[in-house]
Scaffold this motif. Sequence first.
Motif, PDB file in Angstrom:
ATOM      1  N   PRO A 101      29.540  31.221  29.527  1.00  0.00           N
ATOM      2  CA  PRO A 101      30.512  30.399  30.297  1.00  0.00           C
ATOM      3  C   PRO A 101      31.908  30.566  29.737  1.00  0.00           C
ATOM      4  CG  PRO A 101      28.764  29.028  29.126  1.00  0.00           C
ATOM      5  CD  PRO A 101      28.635  30.526  28.430  1.00  0.00           C
ATOM      6  N   SER A 102      31.998  30.797  28.488  1.00  0.00           N
ATOM      7  CA  SER A 102      33.471  31.159  28.256  1.00  0.00           C
ATOM      8  C   SER A 102      33.455  32.301  27.232  1.00  0.00           C
ATOM      9  CB  SER A 102      34.171  30.034  27.586  1.00  0.00           C
ATOM     10  OG  SER A 102      33.607  29.657  26.263  1.00  0.00           O
ATOM     11  N   LEU A 103      34.565  32.994  27.061  1.00  0.00           N
ATOM     12  CA  LEU A 103      34.810  34.153  26.090  1.00  0.00           C
ATOM     13  C   LEU A 103      35.559  33.959  25.220  1.00  0.00           C
ATOM     14  CD1 LEU A 103      34.412  36.664  29.029  1.00  0.00           C
ATOM     15  CD2 LEU A 103      32.744  36.068  27.410  1.00  0.00           C
ATOM     16  N   SER A 104      36.891  33.232  25.267  1.00  0.00           N
ATOM     17  CA  SER A 104      37.951  33.632  24.667  1.00  0.00           C
ATOM     18  C   SER A 104      37.794  33.200  23.174  1.00  0.00           C
ATOM     19  CB  SER A 104      39.187  32.887  25.381  1.00  0.00           C
ATOM     20  OG  SER A 104      40.147  33.476  24.960  1.00  0.00           O
ATOM     21  N   ALA A 156      29.402  23.385  32.482  1.00  0.00           N
ATOM     22  CA  ALA A 156      29.751  22.505  33.799  1.00  0.00           C
ATOM     23  C   ALA A 156      30.719  23.307  34.029  1.00  0.00           C
ATOM     24  CB  ALA A 156      29.995  21.050  33.374  1.00  0.00           C
ATOM     25  N   LEU A 157      31.800  23.633  33.557  1.00  0.00           N
ATOM     26  CA  LEU A 157      32.818  24.361  34.028  1.00  0.00           C
ATOM     27  C   LEU A 157      32.614  25.451  34.785  1.00  0.00           C
ATOM     28  CD1 LEU A 157      35.797  23.366  31.588  1.00  0.00           C
ATOM     29  CD2 LEU A 157      35.845  22.855  33.993  1.00  0.00           C
ATOM     30  N   ALA A 158      31.614  26.505  33.777  1.00  0.00           N
ATOM     31  CA  ALA A 158      31.341  27.556  34.349  1.00  0.00           C
ATOM     32  C   ALA A 158      30.517  27.577  35.580  1.00  0.00           C
ATOM     33  CB  ALA A 158      30.343  28.403  33.258  1.00  0.00           C
ATOM     34  N   ALA A 159      29.967  26.422  36.045  1.00  0.00           N
ATOM     35  CA  ALA A 159      29.153  26.376  37.083  1.00  0.00           C
ATOM     36  C   ALA A 159      29.716  25.657  38.321  1.00  0.00           C
ATOM     37  CB  ALA A 159      27.866  25.759  36.948  1.00  0.00           C
ATOM     38  N   LEU A 160      31.120  25.468  38.234  1.00  0.00           N
ATOM     39  CA  LEU A 160      31.685  24.696  39.352  1.00  0.00           C
ATOM     40  C   LEU A 160      31.712  25.428  40.523  1.00  0.00           C
ATOM     41  CD1 LEU A 160      34.898  23.273  37.563  1.00  0.00           C
ATOM     42  CD2 LEU A 160      33.175  21.904  38.677  1.00  0.00           C
ATOM     43  N   PHE A 199      44.117  18.551  19.384  1.00  0.00           N
ATOM     44  CA  PHE A 199      44.459  20.137  19.589  1.00  0.00           C
ATOM     45  C   PHE A 199      43.314  20.300  20.718  1.00  0.00           C
ATOM     46  CE2 PHE A 199      45.017  19.484  14.926  1.00  0.00           C
ATOM     47  CZ  PHE A 199      46.374  19.967  14.866  1.00  0.00           C
ATOM     48  N   GLY A 200      43.743  21.409  21.383  1.00  0.00           N
ATOM     49  CA  GLY A 200      43.044  21.587  22.850  1.00  0.00           C
ATOM     50  C   GLY A 200      41.685  22.616  22.225  1.00  0.00           C
ATOM     51  N   ASP A 201      40.853  22.243  23.511  1.00  0.00           N
ATOM     52  CA  ASP A 201      39.548  22.968  23.019  1.00  0.00           C
ATOM     53  C   ASP A 201      39.633  24.486  23.715  1.00  0.00           C
ATOM     54  OD1 ASP A 201      37.166  23.866  23.183  1.00  0.00           O
ATOM     55  OD2 ASP A 201      36.055  22.261  23.836  1.00  0.00           O
ATOM     56  N   LEU A 202      39.726  25.592  22.895  1.00  0.00           N
ATOM     57  CA  LEU A 202      39.908  26.683  23.592  1.00  0.00           C
ATOM     58  C   LEU A 202      38.844  27.105  24.348  1.00  0.00           C
ATOM     59  CD1 LEU A 202      41.777  29.271  21.195  1.00  0.00           C
ATOM     60  CD2 LEU A 202      42.652  28.110  23.530  1.00  0.00           C
ATOM     61  N   ALA A 203      37.612  26.876  24.013  1.00  0.00           N
ATOM     62  CA  ALA A 203      36.251  27.330  24.799  1.00  0.00           C
ATOM     63  C   ALA A 203      36.296  26.732  26.285  1.00  0.00           C
ATOM     64  CB  ALA A 203      35.023  26.900  24.186  1.00  0.00           C
ATOM     65  N   ARG A 204      36.576  25.285  26.395  1.00  0.00           N
ATOM     66  CA  ARG A 204      36.726  24.776  27.867  1.00  0.00           C
ATOM     67  C   ARG A 204      37.859  25.248  28.544  1.00  0.00           C
ATOM     68  NH1 ARG A 204      38.352  19.733  27.838  1.00  0.00           N
ATOM     69  NH2 ARG A 204      37.351  19.304  29.975  1.00  0.00           N
ATOM     70  N   ASP A 248      38.958  28.376  28.377  1.00  0.00           N
ATOM     71  CA  ASP A 248      38.526  29.645  28.830  1.00  0.00           C
ATOM     72  C   ASP A 248      37.668  29.744  29.863  1.00  0.00           C
ATOM     73  OD1 ASP A 248      39.074  32.617  28.086  1.00  0.00           O
ATOM     74  OD2 ASP A 248      37.038  32.360  27.760  1.00  0.00           O
ATOM     75  N   ALA A 249      36.522  28.728  29.634  1.00  0.00           N
ATOM     76  CA  ALA A 249      35.797  28.382  30.556  1.00  0.00           C
ATOM     77  C   ALA A 249      36.221  28.304  31.905  1.00  0.00           C
ATOM     78  CB  ALA A 249      34.385  27.373  30.045  1.00  0.00           C
ATOM     79  N   MET A 250      37.302  27.383  31.919  1.00  0.00           N
ATOM     80  CA  MET A 250      37.784  27.087  33.672  1.00  0.00           C
ATOM     81  C   MET A 250      38.398  28.259  33.871  1.00  0.00           C
ATOM     82  SD  MET A 250      38.126  25.067  35.831  1.00  0.00           S
ATOM     83  CE  MET A 250      39.075  24.242  36.914  1.00  0.00           C
ATOM     84  N   MET A 251      39.297  29.099  32.969  1.00  0.00           N
ATOM     85  CA  MET A 251      39.767  30.222  33.561  1.00  0.00           C
ATOM     86  C   MET A 251      39.049  31.491  34.033  1.00  0.00           C
ATOM     87  SD  MET A 251      42.829  29.142  33.508  1.00  0.00           S
ATOM     88  CE  MET A 251      43.115  27.395  33.342  1.00  0.00           C
ATOM     89  N   LEU A 252      37.928  31.447  33.213  1.00  0.00           N
ATOM     90  CA  LEU A 252      36.860  32.510  33.464  1.00  0.00           C
ATOM     91  C   LEU A 252      36.096  32.155  34.876  1.00  0.00           C
ATOM     92  CD1 LEU A 252      35.752  34.895  32.129  1.00  0.00           C
ATOM     93  CD2 LEU A 252      33.926  33.628  31.230  1.00  0.00           C
ATOM     94  N   ARG A 253      35.895  30.853  34.973  1.00  0.00           N
ATOM     95  CA  ARG A 253      35.195  30.488  36.136  1.00  0.00           C
ATOM     96  C   ARG A 253      36.194  30.760  37.329  1.00  0.00           C
ATOM     97  NH1 ARG A 253      31.116  30.781  38.793  1.00  0.00           N
ATOM     98  NH2 ARG A 253      30.968  29.378  40.579  1.00  0.00           N
ATOM     99  N   LEU A 254      37.692  30.438  37.333  1.00  0.00           N
ATOM    100  CA  LEU A 254      38.427  30.733  38.357  1.00  0.00           C
ATOM    101  C   LEU A 254      38.484  32.386  38.524  1.00  0.00           C
ATOM    102  CD1 LEU A 254      41.345  28.188  37.183  1.00  0.00           C
ATOM    103  CD2 LEU A 254      39.941  28.181  39.348  1.00  0.00           C
TER     104      LEU A 254
END
Lengths: 521, 212
Positions: free
Chosen positions: A471-474, B72-76, B189-194, B196-202
């Motif tokens: 789902p994410s990579l970074s 959830a983001l990866a499956a939008l 602090f930001g959650d990088l995984a979320r 990145d998941a959104m950006m990867l999804r996009l």
Amino acid sequence: MAQNIACLIKVVEPQLKQDELDTEVRYLIDDLRDLDGMGQTRFDPILENRAAAQVRVGTRFIAHSDLLVSILRRLRDRLYYKPLETWFLFQISDLNLQIQTDRADDLIDLMATAQSGLLFSPERDYLAEAETYSRTQGELSPTELDNLNLLRQRLSLSAEQADLLNARVVGPYKTQAEKHRHFDETAAAEFNRLRQMDADQPFASKDPWPVLQELAENLALPIPEAEAIYQKHWQRYSDEAKLKTEQQTVKTAEEARLATETKAEGDRQKQAQQAREHLEQYLALCRQTMASSLYPSEFDQGRLDQARRLQNISINEALTLEATVRNELYGSIESAAGVDYSRLRELLHQQAWQEADMETEAVILKALDRDMQPVTATTVQRLPAVDLATIDALWSRYSNKRFGFKAQQQVHRGQQQVQQDDRQQWLAFQQALGWRELPSLFYKGYRPYHDLNFSIEAPVGHLPTWRWCCPSLSDRYRLSLDVMAAVIHHLNECMPITTAATPAVDPAAPTVITGGPTRAV
Amino acid sequence: MLSNTSNSPAFHSSLEESLGELSLLLDEQDWEEADRLTADLLLDAVVQNYSGETGLSPETEPHHRPHLTTEALAALPCQLLHAIDDRWQRASGGHFGFSAQLQIYAATLETIDFDPALRNWSTPHPFFEEVGWLMLFPLRPIGFLRFYTWLDFDLEAPRGHLPALWYWRVPRIASLQMGGLLTGQGGAFGDLARLDAMMLRLSRCHHLGGRR
């Protein structure tokens, strides 16, 4: 045999005057009366009306047949001395000898005949009668034979003589049936000859009726009968000829049709051959232009275009050919899911490993056709084997078998053999591929995707990554156990690896990747 | 079978309605309200995904309310992301929207000196700084996000500043984990995984070639 002959002699010379004519006739009668045995003969005058007066133009008398030769000789002598146009008529029974001449020689022939005695033979009379009979029916019927027998007796001919004459009349074929058969055979032979002639020289044959008619006459076969036989043969012959002509026509037509077909077929084959040659030439040029680069340079593209137009190949055909050559030279890009792997091939050809890895994710998610959602343990089974094989073949081909799914399967197989514990096995697998580092208390060993090794020096099976499961990579490249198990299971299903294969990596010492420092999160 | 939420007619019509409302809000430049609606739409899609995929209703979820996890983001649905992005872009002239954020994110990935493994409170992801999501401190940015209400809801904001609520709205427990104050509204602090998941999804959705 004694016989009387009625003789008529008439001077018809036109140059004689009336009195001269009368004188000539008187001399003629005197000359004839001088002959031995003619003294008692009565000479009757032949009178003609000329210029109102009756003129004696000749004489008529009866002489004994024995005297005919001497009479003729006397007449001949007279013509020697005075060639006057004279008309002679000798009636010997039913035979009339008639001659008009002023030449003595003509009479000599007649004398020869008279001397032969033939003119007066009873055989001649008999023969005349017998011939008449034989001609009517072609044979001598019993009644006719009886009649002839009576005649024979009257003419005082011997039975043997009569038989001979009968045989002469009817010819070599005694009965009508024989003549019939003979004529039939001859006609058949004649028509056979015609047929042979036809074979050599068609349609040039002549109607054989005239000769056959002659034959019928000679055979004393009645003409109507002969004609019937002839007609029968002619009918058969003409029927045959007609049939033959028809067959010939049909045969000719058939031959012509065959010839046309053969020619058309030949033309087609020639054209096909030419088209094949053109395609071959085009293919050769394709190979040449694509030998050094996946896609031909602009200059080479120009050459290809030119060749395509010259060799009359359609654009679509040319594109197909180019694709074929490209597949041949750079690996096939088959897909069961309708995905285009040409970009992946191009990137791998350029050894652009990281871009190729990203493209791999794109093509796999496209092949899965699930709204580009990451692959899960359940959806992985939907990836077509053909597509996985294509992707693997491309990675393997351009990395010299270092990368690709099969390399990863081999590594997994190797780990499976040494690691019993499931969790340990997957950890070792990821470590061997260089996807994970040894975990510690505070550090799980996951590496960010961007820290992975996108070079040919990377561990065997390092690429392509399975980022298409993430789902994410970074922040970290992390795969769940069930996804990994499902992927490996599906790969083994699609591309079974040989058990004899040696593990690609020594499992005891997993390759340590140079690169990002390890830090606790 | 699962992801295709737009197959449900009821959902489809309500989605159309919501997108129409989003267009209206964006046309009125009511950015804050539009951002809220955007986050709601994404959450609705997650609810649909859950019920479609697992058969579970949101009520059975432990937190009672689904939120946009990495999974959830990866499956939008790509279609929804495209639709929302399209409206944001048009209303803001390309200033706001997912596309703008993805462009900025992709550009920051090119930055060589950024190592996600090295991130801490003092070295935030460059993306946060670019879009102006960081708490402003006098000397230098630190990896601490603004409270949501402190964001700039106008076109003066940096490019890619909005939409933002999809990232801010997290369960309070997650907010606490991120160093926040249990607000669930940022200040952490930001959650990088979320992210990145959104950006990867996009970026994955971009492979589909925009709207379908």
